[in-house]
Design a protein around this motif. Structure first.
Motif, PDB file in Angstrom:
ATOM      1  N   MET A 122      21.965  60.298  46.193  1.00 14.93           N
ATOM      2  CA  MET A 122      20.743  60.151  46.996  1.00 14.93           C
ATOM      3  C   MET A 122      20.548  58.709  47.449  1.00 14.93           C
ATOM      4  N   GLN A 123      21.614  57.922  47.387  1.00 15.94           N
ATOM      5  CA  GLN A 123      21.590  56.565  47.955  1.00 15.94           C
ATOM      6  C   GLN A 123      20.498  55.688  47.348  1.00 15.94           C
ATOM      7  N   CYS A 124      20.333  55.752  46.024  1.00 13.11           N
ATOM      8  CA  CYS A 124      19.268  54.968  45.398  1.00 13.11           C
ATOM      9  C   CYS A 124      19.697  53.535  45.124  1.00 13.11           C
ATOM     10  N   GLY A 125      21.003  53.303  44.994  1.00 16.46           N
ATOM     11  CA  GLY A 125      21.503  51.944  44.794  1.00 16.46           C
ATOM     12  C   GLY A 125      21.659  51.528  43.345  1.00 16.46           C
ATOM     13  N   THR A 126      21.411  52.455  42.401  1.00 16.78           N
ATOM     14  CA  THR A 126      21.556  52.112  40.985  1.00 16.78           C
ATOM     15  C   THR A 126      22.993  51.675  40.673  1.00 16.78           C
TER      16      THR A 126
ATOM     17  N   SER B  33      25.420  50.274  42.682  1.00 15.88           N
ATOM     18  CA  SER B  33      25.767  48.949  43.200  1.00 15.88           C
ATOM     19  C   SER B  33      24.966  47.863  42.496  1.00 15.88           C
ATOM     20  N   GLY B  34      23.734  48.179  42.089  1.00 16.29           N
ATOM     21  CA  GLY B  34      22.905  47.204  41.379  1.00 16.29           C
ATOM     22  C   GLY B  34      23.366  47.003  39.950  1.00 16.29           C
ATOM     23  N   SER B  35      23.975  48.038  39.359  1.00 16.40           N
ATOM     24  CA  SER B  35      24.434  47.953  37.972  1.00 16.40           C
ATOM     25  C   SER B  35      25.793  47.275  37.861  1.00 16.40           C
TER      26      SER B  35
ATOM     27  N   GLY C 126      29.514  43.917  41.645  1.00 12.60           N
ATOM     28  CA  GLY C 126      28.822  44.299  42.873  1.00 12.60           C
ATOM     29  C   GLY C 126      28.854  43.237  43.966  1.00 12.60           C
TER      30      GLY C 126
ATOM     31  N   MET D  17      32.154  43.004  45.859  1.00 19.01           N
ATOM     32  CA  MET D  17      32.641  44.172  46.611  1.00 19.01           C
ATOM     33  C   MET D  17      32.209  44.082  48.069  1.00 19.01           C
TER      34      MET D  17
ATOM     35  N   PHE E 128      31.628  46.672  50.072  1.00 16.34           N
ATOM     36  CA  PHE E 128      30.597  47.682  50.357  1.00 16.34           C
ATOM     37  C   PHE E 128      29.790  48.068  49.117  1.00 16.34           C
ATOM     38  N   GLY E 129      30.415  48.163  47.965  1.00 17.37           N
ATOM     39  CA  GLY E 129      29.749  48.685  46.769  1.00 17.37           C
ATOM     40  C   GLY E 129      29.779  50.204  46.810  1.00 17.37           C
TER      41      GLY E 129
ATOM     42  N   ARG F 266      27.553  52.667  46.461  1.00 13.66           N
ATOM     43  CA  ARG F 266      26.559  53.422  47.232  1.00 13.66           C
ATOM     44  C   ARG F 266      26.916  53.482  48.712  1.00 13.66           C
TER      45      ARG F 266
ATOM     46  N   CYS G  17      23.549  56.544  36.672  1.00  9.64           N
ATOM     47  CA  CYS G  17      23.368  57.331  37.900  1.00  9.64           C
ATOM     48  C   CYS G  17      22.399  58.481  37.664  1.00  9.64           C
TER      49      CYS G  17
END
Lengths: 418, 203
Positions: B33-37, B39-41, B45, B48, B50-51, B53, B86
């Motif tokens: 659901m594209q929350c970004g957890t 890439s943030g974790s 990150g 990268m 793109f990461g 997400r 996630c």
């Protein structure tokens, strides 16, 4: 349906929050006898613990006051506090219910003068403020208590302090011999208004609520902002009492998460808009950042979100924070990825509020529920034939709970009229 | 491994569907659901391009070449922060590493030359040959994959660490350790390769 020997037209309502109160007064005003059973020492439930309602930011005390008046005026409602349902047997039309009661140690002639509280020396964690402060072992549950009667903690009842409390009462309302008891009821229908509890924030380990004083939950924020709360309504940092200038509101803390609550709790987005409004009302130069996956404001509530969005000091960050770290000066540092800019951030805040979700009070077996079937999340399954009011049936805000409770009253009336 | 489709127009879901069906953990990718957890974790990150997400959204958008040519799939260090956090239980790490394998097989320029691909190759060589990873041989094979002179320089630069490891008995100097029955290991690996090939044909 098994044939019952006796039929009763009395309706039992389990739970004395806004939904239970509504179901009880609606059924009673339609001409039915109602027994309202509440586990805690007072009616009012979670609503009494709110500072304001969204979207109009009016005070819950006024709605409760009106409903208390309706209960007092009705000759058909019997209220039992400190009472919980121990067993339910039978079928619609004829249930035999056992209710267990806990001792309050205070008789109905209590005038709520407060002399017993002044005589008490022991302090206990205050459940009304989610344990943010302490109260005397003899206390009024909260200023909007119904019945307006003190309660004495069982820990002091059999002590010298208990006897001092008894001696302090000018009207002889203290009864230290009060004990646990139980009674039987014959009812025709049961309305389950068992409500909810905030999802336990200690389970959200990456957000470190248990370790960091300045990470609080949304329900704690309600108490911090309430005039009858631990800070008399001043929003301050729990660690040092300082006024927070930079506040983060984190949405979906435990909701929409397969590791916690798989469902959307529905109310947290709007509750956080309300919290942004509280902070901005009190602290002119405060910056509020709302971290969200997407904001879910259903129908008429959208305008409230738009109102908050017009405030230039409220920033919206599309991101579910990954974790919270400890920063300098007890400042929580919120870390994650801004999903619109791809920026990986680590932002320090004075205060972080976790928008924890609603968990059914009937989840994880804390409240024994006899008749109804529960769904995977602990909410009462509507197809089971059980009558659920308010959040017992799923996450709802107050106005939707009242609608749900009115519908439940009608279902109960139909069940006893068959 | 079946043919990887190349999207030809906007909203062409052929690549995304191929990933859902063929990549390890890809069956849960549609739940993102594209929350970004993730890439943030991610401890890597910021390094990268793109990461995870954004990479997952790019898969949905059919950007096959950018996905398989990204450094995101090579930078995963298997720390599992994203996997445990996630909210949709998408096995991010499995997906990234599986996509890296696809990038090598599909001959994406540079994929074989990344540090991680070289190291993975050296690691697998030792694991398949001896049933054990021998630190000296894995590092030597890894360093000298860059050529003789570069390999020598890399080895010398890390000599102090190697000495320390020998002293701490974390690296030994004798013959490589082997598993008990290397012949049987070869049979197992041959069978696994056979199953993998058959799986690729069927799908």
């Amino acid at each position: 349906m098994t044939e019952s020997t006796s039929r009763s037209r009395t309706i039992l309502v389990v739970g004395g929050g806004i939904s239970g109160i509504t179901a009880a007064v609606e059924a009673a005003e339609a001409g039915h006898d109602v027994v309202l059973v509440e586990r805690s020492p007072t009616l009012g439930g979670r609503v009494a613990q709110m500072n304001r309602y969204f979207p109009k930011l009016c005070h819950p005390t006024c709605g409760l006051e009106i409903n208390y008046q309706r209960i007092k005026k009705s000759k058909r409602i019997k209220v039992f506090t400190m009472a919980s349902v121990a067993s339910v047997k039978g079928a619609p039309g004829g249930y035999a219910v056992t209710v267990r009661t806990r001792p309050r140690y205070v008789r109905p002639n209590c005038t709520a003068c407060g002399d017993c509280g002044r005589a008490a020396t022991t302090e206990v964690a205050n459940p009304f403020n989610y344990g943010l402060d302490k109260v005397k072992a003899a206390h009024l549950p909260h200023p909007m208590a119904f019945p307006m009667r003190y309660v004495i903690d069982p820990a002091v009842a059999a002590t010298a302090e208990g006897r001092a409390i008894e001696a302090a009462c000018p009207v002889g309302a203290v009864n230290l011999d009060d004990a646990e008891g139980s009674f039987e009821l014959e009812v025709g229908a049961v309305v389950w208004a068992t409500g909810w509890r905030p999802y336990p924030a200690d389970k959200l380990t990456a957000y470190r609520w248990s370790e960091m004083a300045n990470v609080v939950t949304n329900v704690e924020m309600e108490r911090l902002a309430s005039p009858d709360g631990p800070t008399k309504g001043r929003i301050v940092r729990p660690s040092d009492g300082a006024v927070p200038k930079k506040v983060a509101l984190i949405q979906c803390a435990g909701s929409r998460d397969l590791n916690h609550l798989a469902y959307c709790s529905r109310i947290c987005c709007l509750a956080s808009m309300k919290h942004a409004a509280y902070v901005r009302e009190q602290i002119a130069d405060a910056q509020v950042d709302v971290y969200y996956i997407d904001l879910r404001a259903h129908d008429k509530l959208e305008s409230f979100v738009q109102r908050v969005k017009r405030d230039p000091q409220v920033r919206f960050v599309k991101s579910k924070p990954a974790r919270i770290e400890a920063g300098a000066g007890d400042n929580p540092v919120v870390c994650g990825e801004n999903t619109l800019t791809r920026e990986v951030y680590a932002e320090p805040y004075d205060l972080v509020v976790l928008a924890t979700g609603m968990q059914a009070a009937t989840a994880e077996g804390e409240v024994p529920v006899f008749a109804p079937d529960l769904d995977d999340y602990g909410f009462i399954f509507p197809e089971s034939g059980a009558i659920a009011a308010g959040v017992a049936s799923g996450p709802l805000d107050v106005s939707m709970s009242v609608q749900s409770a009115t519908a439940a009253a009608l279902k109960a009336i139909r069940a006893v009229s068959a | 491994m079946s043919h990887v489709p190349t999207p030809t127009q906007t909203y062409d879901l052929s690549f995304a569907r191929w990933v859902y069906g063929h990549v390890d953990g890809g069956d849960r990718l549609a739940l993102c659901m594209q929350c970004g957890t993730c890439s943030g974790s991610c401890p890597l990150g910021p390094q990268m391009d793109f990461g995870p997400r954004k990479l997952f959204m790019m898969i949905r958008a059919g950007l096959k070449d950018q996905v398989l040519g990204s450094n995101t799939i090579w930078n995963c260090v298997s720390c599992y922060n994203c996997v445990v956090r996630c909210p949709r239980q998408v096995p991010v790490k499995h997906i990234l590493q599986s996509l890296a394998t696809v990038a090598v097989r599909e001959g994406y320029p540079g994929a074989r030359e990344t540090d991680n691909a070289r190291f993975a190759k050296a690691f697998w060589w030792s694991a398949a040959k001896y049933g054990r990873t021998d630190e000296r041989l894995v590092t030597a094979k890894f360093y000298f994959s860059y050529g003789l002179s570069k390999g020598y320089r890399k080895s010398m630069a890390n000599l102090a660490i190697a000495k320390g490891m020998v002293k701490a008995r974390r690296m030994h100097l004798g013959l490589p350790h082997k598993c008990k029955n290397a012949g049987e290991l070869k049979l197992i690996l041959a069978r696994a390769a056979e199953i993998e090939a058959r799986h690729g044909d069927a799908s």
